[in-house]
Design a protein around this motif. Structure first.
Motif, PDB file in Angstrom:
ATOM      1  N   ASP A 233      -1.331  -1.476  21.439  1.00 48.72           N
ATOM      2  CA  ASP A 233      -0.328  -1.238  22.468  1.00 48.72           C
ATOM      3  C   ASP A 233       0.617  -2.428  22.600  1.00 48.72           C
ATOM      4  O   ASP A 233       0.316  -3.535  22.151  1.00 48.72           O
ATOM      5  N   GLY A 234       1.737  -2.180  23.273  1.00 47.75           N
ATOM      6  CA  GLY A 234       2.663  -3.244  23.634  1.00 47.75           C
ATOM      7  C   GLY A 234       3.225  -3.977  22.434  1.00 47.75           C
ATOM      8  O   GLY A 234       3.525  -3.383  21.399  1.00 47.75           O
ATOM      9  N   PRO A 235       3.336  -5.307  22.535  1.00 44.96           N
ATOM     10  CA  PRO A 235       3.920  -6.087  21.436  1.00 44.96           C
ATOM     11  C   PRO A 235       3.099  -6.028  20.157  1.00 44.96           C
ATOM     12  O   PRO A 235       3.639  -6.231  19.066  1.00 44.96           O
ATOM     13  N   PHE A 236       1.807  -5.734  20.280  1.00 42.37           N
ATOM     14  CA  PHE A 236       0.964  -5.690  19.091  1.00 42.37           C
ATOM     15  C   PHE A 236       1.186  -4.399  18.294  1.00 42.37           C
ATOM     16  O   PHE A 236       0.963  -4.364  17.086  1.00 42.37           O
ATOM     17  N   ARG A 237       1.618  -3.351  18.960  1.00 42.17           N
ATOM     18  CA  ARG A 237       2.042  -2.151  18.232  1.00 42.17           C
ATOM     19  C   ARG A 237       3.300  -2.467  17.413  1.00 42.17           C
ATOM     20  O   ARG A 237       3.418  -2.056  16.253  1.00 42.17           O
ATOM     21  N   PHE A 238       4.219  -3.210  18.032  1.00 46.33           N
ATOM     22  CA  PHE A 238       5.421  -3.643  17.320  1.00 46.33           C
ATOM     23  C   PHE A 238       5.043  -4.471  16.096  1.00 46.33           C
ATOM     24  O   PHE A 238       5.600  -4.303  15.008  1.00 46.33           O
ATOM     25  N   ALA A 239       4.072  -5.385  16.251  1.00 40.99           N
ATOM     26  CA  ALA A 239       3.645  -6.239  15.139  1.00 40.99           C
ATOM     27  C   ALA A 239       3.068  -5.412  13.999  1.00 40.99           C
ATOM     28  O   ALA A 239       3.366  -5.655  12.822  1.00 40.99           O
ATOM     29  N   ALA A 240       2.223  -4.421  14.338  1.00 41.97           N
ATOM     30  CA  ALA A 240       1.618  -3.582  13.307  1.00 41.97           C
ATOM     31  C   ALA A 240       2.687  -2.803  12.531  1.00 41.97           C
ATOM     32  O   ALA A 240       2.643  -2.720  11.294  1.00 41.97           O
ATOM     33  N   LYS A 241       3.657  -2.255  13.247  1.00 39.60           N
ATOM     34  CA  LYS A 241       4.723  -1.496  12.582  1.00 39.60           C
ATOM     35  C   LYS A 241       5.579  -2.405  11.704  1.00 39.60           C
ATOM     36  O   LYS A 241       5.995  -2.011  10.613  1.00 39.60           O
ATOM     37  N   ALA A 242       5.851  -3.616  12.186  1.00 38.66           N
ATOM     38  CA  ALA A 242       6.643  -4.554  11.390  1.00 38.66           C
ATOM     39  C   ALA A 242       5.894  -4.965  10.125  1.00 38.66           C
ATOM     40  O   ALA A 242       6.480  -5.055   9.030  1.00 38.66           O
ATOM     41  N   LEU A 243       4.595  -5.201  10.249  1.00 38.84           N
ATOM     42  CA  LEU A 243       3.806  -5.610   9.085  1.00 38.84           C
ATOM     43  C   LEU A 243       3.642  -4.473   8.075  1.00 38.84           C
ATOM     44  O   LEU A 243       3.499  -4.728   6.873  1.00 38.84           O
ATOM     45  N   MET A 244       3.671  -3.225   8.536  1.00 44.58           N
ATOM     46  CA  MET A 244       3.554  -2.096   7.614  1.00 44.58           C
ATOM     47  C   MET A 244       4.704  -2.061   6.603  1.00 44.58           C
ATOM     48  O   MET A 244       4.584  -1.473   5.532  1.00 44.58           O
ATOM     49  N   LYS A 245       5.813  -2.698   6.934  1.00 45.45           N
ATOM     50  CA  LYS A 245       6.970  -2.727   6.050  1.00 45.45           C
ATOM     51  C   LYS A 245       6.900  -3.865   5.036  1.00 45.45           C
ATOM     52  O   LYS A 245       7.753  -3.973   4.162  1.00 45.45           O
ATOM     53  N   ARG A 246       5.910  -4.705   5.167  1.00 50.95           N
ATOM     54  CA  ARG A 246       5.793  -5.867   4.294  1.00 50.95           C
ATOM     55  C   ARG A 246       5.149  -5.504   2.961  1.00 50.95           C
ATOM     56  O   ARG A 246       4.578  -4.420   2.791  1.00 50.95           O
ATOM     57  N   ARG A 247       5.215  -6.437   2.046  1.00 53.78           N
ATOM     58  CA  ARG A 247       4.588  -6.250   0.725  1.00 53.78           C
ATOM     59  C   ARG A 247       3.087  -6.068   0.889  1.00 53.78           C
ATOM     60  O   ARG A 247       2.444  -6.708   1.723  1.00 53.78           O
ATOM     61  N   THR A 248       2.518  -5.199   0.061  1.00 56.91           N
ATOM     62  CA  THR A 248       1.090  -4.873   0.149  1.00 56.91           C
ATOM     63  C   THR A 248       0.300  -5.610  -0.924  1.00 56.91           C
ATOM     64  O   THR A 248       0.698  -5.639  -2.096  1.00 56.91           O
ATOM     65  N   TYR A 249      -0.817  -6.190  -0.530  1.00 52.09           N
ATOM     66  CA  TYR A 249      -1.757  -6.819  -1.452  1.00 52.09           C
ATOM     67  C   TYR A 249      -3.056  -6.032  -1.397  1.00 52.09           C
ATOM     68  O   TYR A 249      -3.622  -5.814  -0.308  1.00 52.09           O
ATOM     69  N   LEU A 250      -3.528  -5.585  -2.543  1.00 45.31           N
ATOM     70  CA  LEU A 250      -4.710  -4.722  -2.614  1.00 45.31           C
ATOM     71  C   LEU A 250      -5.970  -5.542  -2.844  1.00 45.31           C
ATOM     72  O   LEU A 250      -6.000  -6.445  -3.686  1.00 45.31           O
ATOM     73  N   LEU A 251      -7.007  -5.207  -2.099  1.00 51.98           N
ATOM     74  CA  LEU A 251      -8.302  -5.859  -2.236  1.00 51.98           C
ATOM     75  C   LEU A 251      -9.381  -4.786  -2.277  1.00 51.98           C
ATOM     76  O   LEU A 251      -9.224  -3.691  -1.738  1.00 51.98           O
ATOM     77  N   GLU A 252     -10.499  -5.099  -2.902  1.00 50.67           N
ATOM     78  CA  GLU A 252     -11.658  -4.210  -2.949  1.00 50.67           C
ATOM     79  C   GLU A 252     -12.870  -4.951  -2.392  1.00 50.67           C
ATOM     80  O   GLU A 252     -13.009  -6.165  -2.568  1.00 50.67           O
ATOM     81  N   MET A 253     -13.737  -4.225  -1.713  1.00 48.69           N
ATOM     82  CA  MET A 253     -14.929  -4.824  -1.132  1.00 48.69           C
ATOM     83  C   MET A 253     -16.127  -3.915  -1.347  1.00 48.69           C
ATOM     84  O   MET A 253     -16.033  -2.693  -1.144  1.00 48.69           O
ATOM     85  N   ASN A 254     -17.237  -4.498  -1.788  1.00 49.12           N
ATOM     86  CA  ASN A 254     -18.460  -3.719  -1.956  1.00 49.12           C
ATOM     87  C   ASN A 254     -19.070  -3.385  -0.603  1.00 49.12           C
ATOM     88  O   ASN A 254     -18.814  -4.060   0.410  1.00 49.12           O
ATOM     89  N   GLY A 255     -19.880  -2.347  -0.566  1.00 52.02           N
ATOM     90  CA  GLY A 255     -20.563  -1.984   0.666  1.00 52.02           C
ATOM     91  C   GLY A 255     -21.611  -3.022   1.032  1.00 52.02           C
ATOM     92  O   GLY A 255     -22.132  -3.741   0.186  1.00 52.02           O
ATOM     93  N   PHE A 256     -21.929  -3.100   2.316  1.00 50.50           N
ATOM     94  CA  PHE A 256     -22.949  -4.046   2.769  1.00 50.50           C
ATOM     95  C   PHE A 256     -23.593  -3.547   4.050  1.00 50.50           C
ATOM     96  O   PHE A 256     -23.062  -2.697   4.742  1.00 50.50           O
TER      97      PHE A 256
END
Length: 356
Positions: free
Chosen positions: A333-356
């Motif tokens: 919510d609030g400014p953090f919703r704005f932050a999430a939407k802004a970051l969604m437009k940024r370059r994506t770096y892919l990572l993989e993680m095993n289950g634990f």
């Protein structure tokens, strides 16, 4: 009697009880607006009629004020938030009971005063015990007193996870510092930094810190999920379940589809602890050195991690791209919703993680 004579009411006669004149359906509508389990407990003590109606409410909110470590059945625990632990692993597997139910000590089952108490006369109750007095709960929200993952002052860490029988989606928003934008100061914009992570991100521990945030948040979410199993089992009427905390750090949510899938599937528990197994996951990491947020705030080291199980790890539930984007956009919510939407437009770096 003379036709113009008037009949005056006896001033000593008692006024009719207008509450008693309300139909049960309307009283239940009012009780559903209360939601808070403390308030509902007080209402149940008002009259025999209210005592019989309170267990039928659909919407319940349980706020946990404090926790007490005990030895006992993990089904009588819900979660383990102690005041601001520095390390999640120092408190994750304690069993807790919660002081929440004194208003219910006088509440009795159907039949009124002659029936057995609807809740045991205990000084401390777990939410599992308290909720056994409700038979028609559809929408349940439980709030813990604090978040699970300890962070340094000024650091931002928020997460939201959606579960069925296992993890379906998780989004984590983090930042190394939230502060007021300096007057006349200048921070690099998205265009100026080129949308890429600086080389120092890999060498100064920046990436390692994000991995710790991610693992800690997933452990917190999987522990909450595991400890909800008794509530879900005992309340087949549930359509919505949210487990959040007063700090606003983490939220676990389950809708009608996820609850149905949970009941139909076998829960995969971790071999080493009282939590659900975290499946192998694919992660999309997005980063900005600095984000200007609404309200004069600035977020340094802004990071968004979007997590989905790899392959069929989501309990047979395929989550599409649009659904994931909607989940991320509505996670905060609030400014953090704005932050999430802004970051969604940024370059994506892919990572993989095993289950634990």
């Amino acid at each position: 009697m003379h036709p113009k004579a008037r009949i005056h009411a006896d001033p000593a006669a008692p006024e009719p009880d207008r509450i008693d004149g309300l139909p049960d359906s309307l009283v239940l509508l009012i009780l559903n607006k209360l939601e808070d389990v403390h308030s509902l407990g007080r209402c149940a003590a008002v009259s025999r009629r209210f005592n019989d109606l309170v267990p039928l409410v659909h919407d319940v909110y349980v706020k946990i004020d404090r926790v007490v470590a005990v030895d006992g059945d993990p089904d009588d625990a819900l979660n383990l938030s102690s005041p601001k632990p520095r390390h999640i692993f120092s408190h994750l597997f304690k069993l807790m009971l919660f002081t929440i139910a004194k208003p219910f000590q006088g509440m009795r089952g159907p039949g009124g005063a002659g029936g057995r108490p609807l809740f045991p006369r205990l000084a401390q109750h777990s939410p599992v015990q308290v909720l056994r007095g409700f038979s028609h709960v559809r929408n349940l929200r439980v709030e813990l007193p604090s978040g699970d993952v300890g962070t340094e002052e000024g650091v931002l860490l928020k997460w939201r996870a959606r579960y069925g029988s296992t993890l379906q989606s998780c989004v984590i928003l983090g930042g190394t510092l939230v502060d007021r934008k300096p007057a006349g100061g200048h921070e690099p914009s998205a265009a100026e930094d080129g949308g890429s992570m600086p080389e120092s991100f890999y060498t100064n521990g920046g990436l390692k810190l994000r991995v710790v945030w991610t693992i800690s948040s997933l452990i917190a979410a999987s522990t909450r999920h595991y400890l909800l199993r008794s509530i879900i089992k005992e309340h087949p009427t549930l359509r919505s379940l949210v487990l959040a905390d007063a700090d606003g750090q983490g939220t676990l949510c389950m809708g009608a589809e996820q609850l149905a899938e949970f009941r139909e599937s076998r829960l995969s528990a971790s071999a080493c602890s009282n939590r659900t197994q975290v499946p192998a996951c694919s992660m999309k990491l997005k980063y900005a050195p600095y984000l200007e947020l609404p309200g004069g705030l600035g977020l340094q080291g802004a990071t968004l991690v979007v997590i989905k199980p790899s392959g069929d790890g989501a309990g047979g539930c395929h989550v599409g791209r649009k659904e994931t984007e909607a989940f991320v956009s509505g996670a905060f919510d609030g400014p953090f919703r704005f932050a999430a939407k802004a970051l969604m437009k940024r370059r994506t770096y892919l990572l993989e993680m095993n289950g634990f």
